[in-house]
Design a protein around this motif. Structure first.
Motif, short mmCIF file in Angstrom:
data_model
loop_
_atom_site.label_atom_id
_atom_site.label_comp_id
_atom_site.label_asym_id
_atom_site.label_seq_id
_atom_site.Cartn_x
_atom_site.Cartn_y
_atom_site.Cartn_z
N LEU A 17 -77.96 -55.01 -17.14
CA LEU A 17 -78.74 -56.18 -17.53
C LEU A 17 -80.19 -56.04 -17.07
O LEU A 17 -81.12 -56.30 -17.83
N LEU A 18 -80.39 -55.61 -15.82
CA LEU A 18 -81.75 -55.41 -15.32
C LEU A 18 -82.48 -54.31 -16.10
O LEU A 18 -83.66 -54.43 -16.41
N VAL A 23 -86.50 -52.68 -20.17
CA VAL A 23 -86.83 -52.04 -21.45
C VAL A 23 -87.42 -53.06 -22.42
O VAL A 23 -88.41 -52.79 -23.10
N ALA A 24 -86.83 -54.25 -22.47
CA ALA A 24 -87.34 -55.29 -23.37
C ALA A 24 -88.76 -55.68 -22.98
O ALA A 24 -89.62 -55.89 -23.86
N THR A 25 -89.05 -55.75 -21.69
CA THR A 25 -90.39 -56.08 -21.23
C THR A 25 -91.38 -55.00 -21.65
O THR A 25 -92.47 -55.30 -22.15
N LEU A 26 -91.01 -53.74 -21.46
CA LEU A 26 -91.89 -52.64 -21.85
C LEU A 26 -92.11 -52.61 -23.37
O LEU A 26 -93.24 -52.41 -23.83
N VAL A 27 -91.06 -52.81 -24.12
CA VAL A 27 -91.19 -52.84 -25.59
C VAL A 27 -92.07 -54.02 -26.00
O VAL A 27 -92.94 -53.89 -26.88
N GLY A 28 -91.88 -55.17 -25.38
CA GLY A 28 -92.70 -56.34 -25.69
C GLY A 28 -94.17 -56.09 -25.43
O GLY A 28 -95.03 -56.46 -26.23
N ARG A 29 -94.46 -55.45 -24.31
CA ARG A 29 -95.87 -55.14 -23.99
C ARG A 29 -96.45 -54.15 -24.99
O ARG A 29 -97.61 -54.28 -25.40
N ALA A 30 -95.68 -53.17 -25.38
CA ALA A 30 -96.15 -52.19 -26.36
C ALA A 30 -96.42 -52.85 -27.71
O ALA A 30 -97.44 -52.58 -28.35
#
Length: 172
Positions: A17-18, A23-30
C-alpha cells in the motif's frame, strides 16, 4: 505460529500500500509537470501570436504620421489657412474611419491641436494643448515620437505617434 503468519501478511499488505501511494504520488507529479509544461507552451505560443498581431497593428499606424507630415492640407492648416483646417478635419475623420484609429489630430508649432478627426464633436481635441506630452517633445527634438499614455481629453489609454513635418509642424 499463526499469529506471526498473519502479521507477516499484514506487513506485506501495508508495504504494498505504501509503495502504491509512493508510485501514485510520483506519477501524479510527473503528470502535473507535463500539464504545466504544455500549458506554458500554449501560453508562450499565444503570447507570440498576440505580439505579432500587435506589432503588425502598430506598424500600420506608424505610417499615418509619416503620410500626414507631407500632406498639403496639414502644411496649409499649420500656416493658418482656415479653409485648409476645415478640409483637414474632414480628411482626418475619413482617415480615422477607414483605419479604425480612435482619433487623428494635427498639432501646431505651439503644441495646440488645430485639426482633428473628432472636430465639432463633444470632447473634440481641437484647441487642446499637447505641448507637455513626451511624444510632442520628442517630435520637436528628434523628428518623431511615440508614447503609450492615458488620454487627457478622452481618458482612454492609447498609443500616441507623432512626426514633425518638413516645415516644423507636428502631425499625429
Amino acid at each position: 505460529m499463526r499469529r506471526r503468519a498473519g502479521t507477516w501478511w499484514i506487513g506485506w499488505i501495508l508495504g504494498g500500500l505504501l509503495l502504491s501511494i509512493g508510485v501514485a504520488t510520483l506519477v501524479g507529479r510527473a503528470v502535473e509537470r507535463r500539464a504545466q509544461a504544455e500549458a506554458f507552451a500554449k501560453i508562450d505560443s499565444d503570447a507570440r501570436l498576440r505580439q505579432g498581431l500587435l506589432t503588425s497593428e502598430i506598424a500600420r499606424f506608424r505610417l499615418l504620421p509619416l503620410a500626414l507630415a507631407d500632406d498639403r492640407d496639414v502644411i496649409a492648416a499649420v500656416r493658418g489657412d482656415a479653409a485648409a483646417r476645415l478640409t483637414l478635419n474632414a480628411k482626418l475623420a475619413a482617415l480615422a474611419r477607414s483605419t479604425s484609429a480612435s482619433v487623428i489630430y494635427v498639432v501646431g508649432r505651439d503644441g495646440v491641436a488645430i485639426a482633428a478627426s473628432n472636430a465639432g464633436e463633444p470632447g473634440s481635441f481641437v484647441g487642446s494643448s499637447y505641448a507637455f506630452r513626451r511624444y510632442y517633445r520628442d517630435a520637436v527634438r528628434t523628428g518623431a515620437g511615440t508614447q503609450f499614455a492615458l488620454g487627457t481629453v478622452s481618458h482612454r489609454p492609447g498609443l500616441y505617434l507623432s512626426r514633425r513635418t518638413p516645415e516644423g509642424a507636428w502631425s499625429w
